[in-house]
Write a protein that holds these residues in place. Structure first.
Motif, PDB file in Angstrom:
ATOM      1  N   ASP A 123       0.999  -1.151   0.005  1.00 47.64           N
ATOM      2  CA  ASP A 123       0.015  -0.008   0.097  1.00 47.64           C
ATOM      3  C   ASP A 123       1.020   1.303   0.107  1.00 47.64           C
TER       4      ASP A 123
ATOM      5  N   ARG B 145       1.424   1.599  -3.372  1.00 47.37           N
ATOM      6  CA  ARG B 145       0.411   2.130  -4.248  1.00 47.37           C
ATOM      7  C   ARG B 145       0.076   3.725  -3.985  1.00 47.37           C
TER       8      ARG B 145
ATOM      9  N   TYR C 222      -8.702   5.562  -0.287  1.00 52.29           N
ATOM     10  CA  TYR C 222      -8.710   4.245   0.282  1.00 52.29           C
ATOM     11  C   TYR C 222      -8.641   4.448   1.726  1.00 52.29           C
TER      12      TYR C 222
ATOM     13  N   CYS D 128      -6.113   2.884   4.220  1.00 54.72           N
ATOM     14  CA  CYS D 128      -4.659   2.373   4.093  1.00 54.72           C
ATOM     15  C   CYS D 128      -4.230   2.774   5.472  1.00 54.72           C
TER      16      CYS D 128
END
Ligand SMILES: *Cc1c(COP(=O)(O)O)cnc(C)c1O
Length: 379
Positions: A63, A66, A244, A246
């Motif tokens: 992540d 990402r 998101y 995360c």
């Protein structure tokens, strides 16, 4: 004698009292996300790599990568379709965030010298990609095995071609790369525009679960990553990106603060074991990794190359020594990348078919000596 490849209980046991105290502190606080432990860890991690902005703590290393690449796109620094130089010899987590966001991985062979991205091959592949119409605009360096993948030639290549430099620092917290003058070094995790960290339990600094972080000194990028990790919101219930969740858990941040305080000892222990292997292993059938005088390696792995790998591993197993392989199937040979990661990567295939990771994390120098003796008797 039985020396397992890795025994995580040996890593946590010496820190058990501090870890339990940290867990108790979080439990008693009733604050489990986005709290004081995460905030403190973000500062301490940044300080550990001499970065001026706090790190952005997140859920895991993948992540972290990402969020970084998504933010590079959101801020216009990269566009879908852009090429990114990335080593072919890496864990697939270095590649997944590129293809997820429509970036083109331009795979680069490892150098024989350090198994990291080879500057000459990077230059050739960049030229080939450009000739085929791909605009290569970034370089993802992966400090594989805890070995800083950074040198003057890569720096020049990046500069001459205007490439952003992103680090996959999952394996190299505490490492230092040569920089500028001969005796100067800089911390891995703060060499380029942004760096992703993983605190997967087996990494040199491991959470007791999943965790990761991004370090960047680019304020706009940092703000975007922080927003993306929190539903894309810049303030409560106000979403500027389709983001998101995360987040890092407070309890993991508290554990990681303990681990980070002991980073120096962890690096020294690994270096001491690597030094024993380097001195003691003399079997010509086994290729040892090089110890470089101008960089500080942290030995996430101690990778040797053995021609007859299966027989070598079986021999060690029969003699009570556990080993592992990193990584037997490189990304370009994974089924999910069939027809996508094309081209020949002979050096990568060679490493993938001969690499053996020796125990390094929790063994003593005496055990390393004993393992070396066993290795030297392999015929
Ligand atoms: C471990 C690792 C990752 C991914 O980290 P996770 O925390 O497991 O998601 C990425 N890149 C490299 C090189 C790694 O070793």
């Amino acid at each position: 004698m039985m020396i397992p490849f890795l025994r995580l209980t040996d890593t946590t046991a010496p820190l058990a009292a501090e870890l339990k105290e940290s867990a108790a502190r979080v439990i008693d606080s009733g604050w489990f996300l986005n709290g004081p432990e995460t905030k403190a860890f973000e500062k301490e991690l940044a300080e550990s790599v001499d970065a001026s902005l706090p790190a952005i703590a997140c859920s895991n290393g993948l992540d972290a990568l990402r969020l970084t690449f998504r933010a590079l796109i959101e801020t216009g620094r990269l566009r879908p379709g852009d090429g990114v130089l990335v080593p072919a010899n890496t864990y697939i987590a270095s590649i997944l965030p590129l293809t997820e966001f429509g970036l083109r991985p331009v795979l680069v062979e490892p150098s024989e010298e350090d198994l990291c991205m080879d500057a000459g091959d990077a230059s050739r592949r960049l030229g080939d990609a450009a000739a085929a119409g791909t605009d290569v605009r970034a370089m993802l360096v992966v400090h594989l095995y805890g070995n800083p993948c950074w040198n003057e030639r890569l720096r020049q290549l990046a500069e001459e071609n205007g490439l952003m430099v992103i680090e996959d620092n999952a394996q190299a917290i505490g490492a230092e790369a040569p920089c500028e003058g001969f005796n100067d070094t800089r911390k891995c995790g703060n060499l380029g525009h942004a760096a992703a960290f993983s605190f997967y339990p087996t990494k040199n600094i491991g959470a007791l679960g999943d965790a990761g972080a991004v370090v960047t000194e680019d304020e706009e990028l940092a703000k975007t990553i922080r927003a993306l990790a929190n539903y894309g919101s810049d303030r409560r219930y106000h979403n500027i990106h389709q983001g998101y969740n995360c987040r890092m858990d407070e309890i993991q941040a508290a554990f990681l603060r303990v681990k980070l305080r002991h980073l120096g000892e962890e690096c020294e222990r690994r270096r001491a074991v690597a030094a024993v292997y380097d001195l003691e292993i003399t079997n010509p059938l086994i290729g040892k990794p090089r110890i470089f005088g101008d960089r500080r390696q942290v030995w996430h792995q101690y990778p040797v190359l053995a021609k007859d790998r299966d027989r070598f591993r079986r021999y060690l197993e029969e003699n009570g020594v556990g080993t592992d392989v990193h990584y037997a199937t490189p990304p370009h040979r994974q089924p999910c990348y069939e027809g996508i990661l094309t081209g020949e990567y002979r050096q990568t295939d060679h490493v993938a078919s001969s690499e053996v990771s020796l125990p390094i994390a929790n063994i003593t120098e005496a055990e390393a000596k004993e393992i070396s003796r066993i290795i030297n008797s392999f015929k």
